[in-house]
Design a protein around this motif. Structure first.
Motif, PDB file in Angstrom:
ATOM      1  N   ALA A 205     -67.812 -28.421 -58.288  1.00 20.13           N
ATOM      2  CA  ALA A 205     -67.309 -28.037 -56.965  1.00 20.13           C
ATOM      3  C   ALA A 205     -67.064 -26.533 -56.883  1.00 20.13           C
ATOM      4  O   ALA A 205     -67.402 -25.889 -55.879  1.00 20.13           O
ATOM      5  CB  ALA A 205     -66.017 -28.804 -56.661  1.00 20.13           C
ATOM      6  N   PHE A 206     -66.477 -25.961 -57.938  1.00 22.24           N
ATOM      7  CA  PHE A 206     -66.200 -24.521 -57.953  1.00 22.24           C
ATOM      8  C   PHE A 206     -67.493 -23.715 -57.926  1.00 22.24           C
ATOM      9  O   PHE A 206     -67.678 -22.833 -57.087  1.00 22.24           O
ATOM     10  CB  PHE A 206     -65.385 -24.171 -59.199  1.00 22.24           C
ATOM     11  N   TRP A 207     -68.399 -24.037 -58.842  1.00 21.35           N
ATOM     12  CA  TRP A 207     -69.640 -23.270 -58.953  1.00 21.35           C
ATOM     13  C   TRP A 207     -70.522 -23.479 -57.736  1.00 21.35           C
ATOM     14  O   TRP A 207     -71.163 -22.545 -57.248  1.00 21.35           O
ATOM     15  CB  TRP A 207     -70.369 -23.678 -60.228  1.00 21.35           C
ATOM     16  N   GLY A 208     -70.565 -24.723 -57.224  1.00 22.40           N
ATOM     17  CA  GLY A 208     -71.388 -24.985 -56.049  1.00 22.40           C
ATOM     18  C   GLY A 208     -70.907 -24.216 -54.838  1.00 22.40           C
ATOM     19  O   GLY A 208     -71.709 -23.615 -54.105  1.00 22.40           O
ATOM     20  N   GLY A 209     -69.588 -24.221 -54.610  1.00 24.64           N
ATOM     21  CA  GLY A 209     -69.060 -23.470 -53.478  1.00 24.64           C
ATOM     22  C   GLY A 209     -69.269 -21.973 -53.640  1.00 24.64           C
ATOM     23  O   GLY A 209     -69.650 -21.274 -52.693  1.00 24.64           O
ATOM     24  N   LEU A 210     -69.032 -21.487 -54.859  1.00 20.69           N
ATOM     25  CA  LEU A 210     -69.186 -20.051 -55.120  1.00 20.69           C
ATOM     26  C   LEU A 210     -70.641 -19.618 -54.981  1.00 20.69           C
ATOM     27  O   LEU A 210     -70.935 -18.561 -54.399  1.00 20.69           O
ATOM     28  CB  LEU A 210     -68.672 -19.738 -56.528  1.00 20.69           C
ATOM     29  N   SER A 211     -71.559 -20.423 -55.492  1.00 23.31           N
ATOM     30  CA  SER A 211     -72.972 -20.046 -55.472  1.00 23.31           C
ATOM     31  C   SER A 211     -73.564 -20.088 -54.076  1.00 23.31           C
ATOM     32  O   SER A 211     -74.548 -19.387 -53.796  1.00 23.31           O
ATOM     33  CB  SER A 211     -73.773 -20.974 -56.400  1.00 23.31           C
ATOM     34  N   SER A 212     -72.999 -20.916 -53.199  1.00 25.03           N
ATOM     35  CA  SER A 212     -73.539 -21.030 -51.847  1.00 25.03           C
ATOM     36  C   SER A 212     -73.008 -19.952 -50.907  1.00 25.03           C
ATOM     37  O   SER A 212     -73.482 -19.820 -49.781  1.00 25.03           O
ATOM     38  CB  SER A 212     -73.217 -22.411 -51.269  1.00 25.03           C
ATOM     39  N   GLY A 216     -72.969 -10.652 -49.399  1.00 29.14           N
ATOM     40  CA  GLY A 216     -73.182  -9.575 -48.437  1.00 29.14           C
ATOM     41  C   GLY A 216     -73.433  -8.222 -49.051  1.00 29.14           C
ATOM     42  O   GLY A 216     -73.702  -7.256 -48.347  1.00 29.14           O
ATOM     43  N   SER A 217     -73.331  -8.104 -50.368  1.00 26.51           N
ATOM     44  CA  SER A 217     -73.572  -6.818 -51.019  1.00 26.51           C
ATOM     45  C   SER A 217     -74.024  -7.053 -52.455  1.00 26.51           C
ATOM     46  O   SER A 217     -73.780  -8.118 -53.028  1.00 26.51           O
ATOM     47  CB  SER A 217     -72.304  -5.955 -51.012  1.00 26.51           C
ATOM     48  N   GLU A 218     -74.657  -6.045 -53.013  1.00 23.54           N
ATOM     49  CA  GLU A 218     -75.098  -6.152 -54.405  1.00 23.54           C
ATOM     50  C   GLU A 218     -73.903  -6.171 -55.356  1.00 23.54           C
ATOM     51  O   GLU A 218     -73.947  -6.809 -56.407  1.00 23.54           O
ATOM     52  CB  GLU A 218     -76.028  -4.978 -54.759  1.00 23.54           C
ATOM     53  N   PHE A 219     -72.822  -5.479 -54.990  1.00 24.36           N
ATOM     54  CA  PHE A 219     -71.630  -5.507 -55.836  1.00 24.36           C
ATOM     55  C   PHE A 219     -71.056  -6.918 -55.903  1.00 24.36           C
ATOM     56  O   PHE A 219     -70.635  -7.388 -56.957  1.00 24.36           O
ATOM     57  CB  PHE A 219     -70.580  -4.534 -55.294  1.00 24.36           C
ATOM     58  N   GLY A 220     -71.032  -7.600 -54.760  1.00 21.26           N
ATOM     59  CA  GLY A 220     -70.542  -8.971 -54.741  1.00 21.26           C
ATOM     60  C   GLY A 220     -71.388  -9.882 -55.610  1.00 21.26           C
ATOM     61  O   GLY A 220     -70.859 -10.756 -56.315  1.00 21.26           O
ATOM     62  N   LEU A 222     -73.076  -8.919 -58.220  1.00 22.62           N
ATOM     63  CA  LEU A 222     -72.765  -8.550 -59.600  1.00 22.62           C
ATOM     64  C   LEU A 222     -71.482  -9.235 -60.065  1.00 22.62           C
ATOM     65  O   LEU A 222     -71.398  -9.732 -61.188  1.00 22.62           O
ATOM     66  CB  LEU A 222     -72.637  -7.037 -59.721  1.00 22.62           C
ATOM     67  N   VAL A 223     -70.479  -9.263 -59.196  1.00 21.33           N
ATOM     68  CA  VAL A 223     -69.227  -9.960 -59.521  1.00 21.33           C
ATOM     69  C   VAL A 223     -69.507 -11.444 -59.781  1.00 21.33           C
ATOM     70  O   VAL A 223     -68.959 -12.046 -60.712  1.00 21.33           O
ATOM     71  CB  VAL A 223     -68.198  -9.781 -58.391  1.00 21.33           C
ATOM     72  N   TYR A 224     -70.379 -12.025 -58.961  1.00 19.55           N
ATOM     73  CA  TYR A 224     -70.766 -13.426 -59.164  1.00 19.55           C
ATOM     74  C   TYR A 224     -71.388 -13.612 -60.546  1.00 19.55           C
ATOM     75  O   TYR A 224     -71.079 -14.578 -61.260  1.00 19.55           O
ATOM     76  CB  TYR A 224     -71.749 -13.849 -58.077  1.00 19.55           C
ATOM     77  N   CYS A 225     -72.256 -12.691 -60.948  1.00 19.40           N
ATOM     78  CA  CYS A 225     -72.871 -12.772 -62.270  1.00 19.40           C
ATOM     79  C   CYS A 225     -71.823 -12.666 -63.370  1.00 19.40           C
ATOM     80  O   CYS A 225     -71.871 -13.419 -64.359  1.00 19.40           O
ATOM     81  CB  CYS A 225     -73.918 -11.664 -62.422  1.00 19.40           C
ATOM     82  N   LEU A 226     -70.868 -11.762 -63.215  1.00 18.52           N
ATOM     83  CA  LEU A 226     -69.822 -11.592 -64.228  1.00 18.52           C
ATOM     84  C   LEU A 226     -68.944 -12.845 -64.333  1.00 18.52           C
ATOM     85  O   LEU A 226     -68.496 -13.209 -65.419  1.00 18.52           O
ATOM     86  CB  LEU A 226     -68.971 -10.367 -63.897  1.00 18.52           C
ATOM     87  N   ILE A 227     -68.701 -13.518 -63.205  1.00 17.95           N
ATOM     88  CA  ILE A 227     -67.943 -14.761 -63.240  1.00 17.95           C
ATOM     89  C   ILE A 227     -68.698 -15.811 -64.054  1.00 17.95           C
ATOM     90  O   ILE A 227     -68.104 -16.559 -64.840  1.00 17.95           O
ATOM     91  CB  ILE A 227     -67.682 -15.258 -61.805  1.00 17.95           C
ATOM     92  N   ASN A 228     -70.018 -15.849 -63.904  1.00 19.30           N
ATOM     93  CA  ASN A 228     -70.819 -16.794 -64.673  1.00 19.30           C
ATOM     94  C   ASN A 228     -70.829 -16.451 -66.158  1.00 19.30           C
ATOM     95  O   ASN A 228     -70.826 -17.348 -67.004  1.00 19.30           O
ATOM     96  CB  ASN A 228     -72.245 -16.842 -64.125  1.00 19.30           C
ATOM     97  N   VAL A 229     -70.831 -15.159 -66.474  1.00 19.25           N
ATOM     98  CA  VAL A 229     -70.715 -14.744 -67.874  1.00 19.25           C
ATOM     99  C   VAL A 229     -69.375 -15.206 -68.448  1.00 19.25           C
ATOM    100  O   VAL A 229     -69.289 -15.718 -69.573  1.00 19.25           O
ATOM    101  CB  VAL A 229     -70.866 -13.217 -68.003  1.00 19.25           C
ATOM    102  N   LEU A 230     -68.307 -15.027 -67.661  1.00 19.54           N
ATOM    103  CA  LEU A 230     -66.987 -15.479 -68.082  1.00 19.54           C
ATOM    104  C   LEU A 230     -66.968 -16.992 -68.300  1.00 19.54           C
ATOM    105  O   LEU A 230     -66.340 -17.484 -69.243  1.00 19.54           O
ATOM    106  CB  LEU A 230     -65.949 -15.082 -67.030  1.00 19.54           C
ATOM    107  N   MET A 231     -67.662 -17.736 -67.442  1.00 15.67           N
ATOM    108  CA  MET A 231     -67.726 -19.189 -67.602  1.00 15.67           C
ATOM    109  C   MET A 231     -68.372 -19.571 -68.926  1.00 15.67           C
ATOM    110  O   MET A 231     -67.927 -20.514 -69.612  1.00 15.67           O
ATOM    111  CB  MET A 231     -68.511 -19.810 -66.433  1.00 15.67           C
ATOM    112  N   ILE A 232     -69.406 -18.857 -69.323  1.00 17.47           N
ATOM    113  CA  ILE A 232     -70.046 -19.140 -70.615  1.00 17.47           C
ATOM    114  C   ILE A 232     -69.073 -18.867 -71.749  1.00 17.47           C
ATOM    115  O   ILE A 232     -68.981 -19.639 -72.718  1.00 17.47           O
ATOM    116  CB  ILE A 232     -71.331 -18.297 -70.769  1.00 17.47           C
TER     117      ILE A 232
END
Length: 315
Positions: A205-212, A216-220, A222-232
């Motif tokens: 639910a968390f990842w699905g909502g976040l990924s969808s 609106g920006s490349e920085f955002g 990048l933050v999404y990518c860093l959150i996924n790195v943190l998840m790993i």
């Protein structure tokens, strides 16, 4: 034999259990509507009685895994029983008479009572039998509720999961479910894994909502990518593969975005990406050679309950 594993007997247990659970939930066809509310209510009660009797019989013979599957089946039947009872009491207005299978297909705030009853039944079953698989229908119901509760909070009969509000609520609800799973992990000293299904559906639910969401920006992004790195990293620390799987999918999605949008005409991007991949492999080699020292130093800064959990998982 009580621990789920990739064994022929266990595969047959779960295959049969999931077929039975799916038959009374996802694959319920509209032909059952001909029984009416009272018929569905009585049939579901008979099914539940048979499932609970099977649980008691199997536990008496120490067949723990199939007993857990039958206990989950009994919980899965609760929405059908409540659905039948609602029709008996005239809950559904004329002209708005959904089929039971719509419960698994459409988002609607009027499913809430079915979901609350399922959560209560799951809590009772878990208290009575202490079988981890009983958490599965509870976790799925919480995921459903995270979607169905939005029309109740925001007004209206239905809404799209892909609305802005739906994405936010799914993300927050999934994060809350994941934190509850972590709390259960921290409190549990049993070898039984009660948190697995909450982790699975909470992260989904968390990842699905976040990924969808649209950053609106490349920085955002990048933050999404860093959150996924943190998840790993969290998945590695807690020995929970679900974090690593969804984190890896998120990183792959971000790299795909860079490849097809940001650097679509760049000759150096594949080369740079290859270099990064080799660097990650080198970091893995470095970690493996110094794993004990690095792990001890990292665990030293954690709160004691979390440190004990990580050490227990590592063992």
């Amino acid at each position: 034999q009580d621990t789920p594993a990739f064994k022929p007997a266990h595969i047959l247990y779960y295959l049969g259990g999931l077929i039975a659970i799916g038959a009374m939930s996802l694959f319920m066809n509209v032909g059952w509507e001909q029984f009416g509310g009272s018929g569905l209510f009585c049939i579901s009660l008979c099914y539940m009685a048979a499932a609970i009797g099977g649980v008691e019989w199997m536990l008496a013979r120490r067949l723990v895994l199939p007993a857990g599957l039958l206990a989950a089946l009994a919980v899965v039947l609760v929405p059908l029983a409540v659905y039948g009872l609602q029709h008996m009491l005239g809950y559904w207005a004329e002209g708005r008479h959904p089929a039971y299978r719509d419960f698994h297909q459409y988002i609607d705030w009027r499913w809430i009572f079915m979901e609350l009853a399922t959560l209560a039944a799951g809590a009772v079953a878990l208290w009575r039998y202490r079988l981890p698989f009983t958490v599965m229908p509870v976790a799925v119901t919480l995921w459903y509720m995270s979607m169905d509760i939005v029309p109740m909070l925001l007004g209206g009969d239905t809404y799209s999961f892909f609305s802005h509000e739906g994405k936010i609520i799914s993300t927050v609800f999934g994060l809350a479910m994941t934190l509850v799973a972590l709390w259960i992990d921290l409190r549990t000293r049993s070898a039984k894994d009660y948190a697995f299904w909450l982790y699975l559906w909470g992260v989904l639910a968390f990842w699905g909502g976040l990924s969808s969401m649209d950053s609106g920006s490349e920085f955002g992004k990048l933050v999404y990518c860093l959150i996924n790195v943190l998840m790993i990293g969290i998945g590695a620390a807690l020995s929970r593969r679900v974090f690593a799987v969804f984190g890896g999918l998120g990183i792959a999605g971000y790299l795909g975005h860079l490849s097809y949008s940001v650097f679509r005409d760049s000759l150096l991007f594949p080369v740079a990406l290859t270099a990064i991949g080799i660097g990650v492999i080198a970091a893995g080699i470095f970690w493996q050679r110094r794993e004990a020292a690095i792990g001890a130093s990292l665990r030293g800064v954690l709160p004691e309950p979390l440190r004990l959990l990580v050490e227990r998982r590592a063992a």
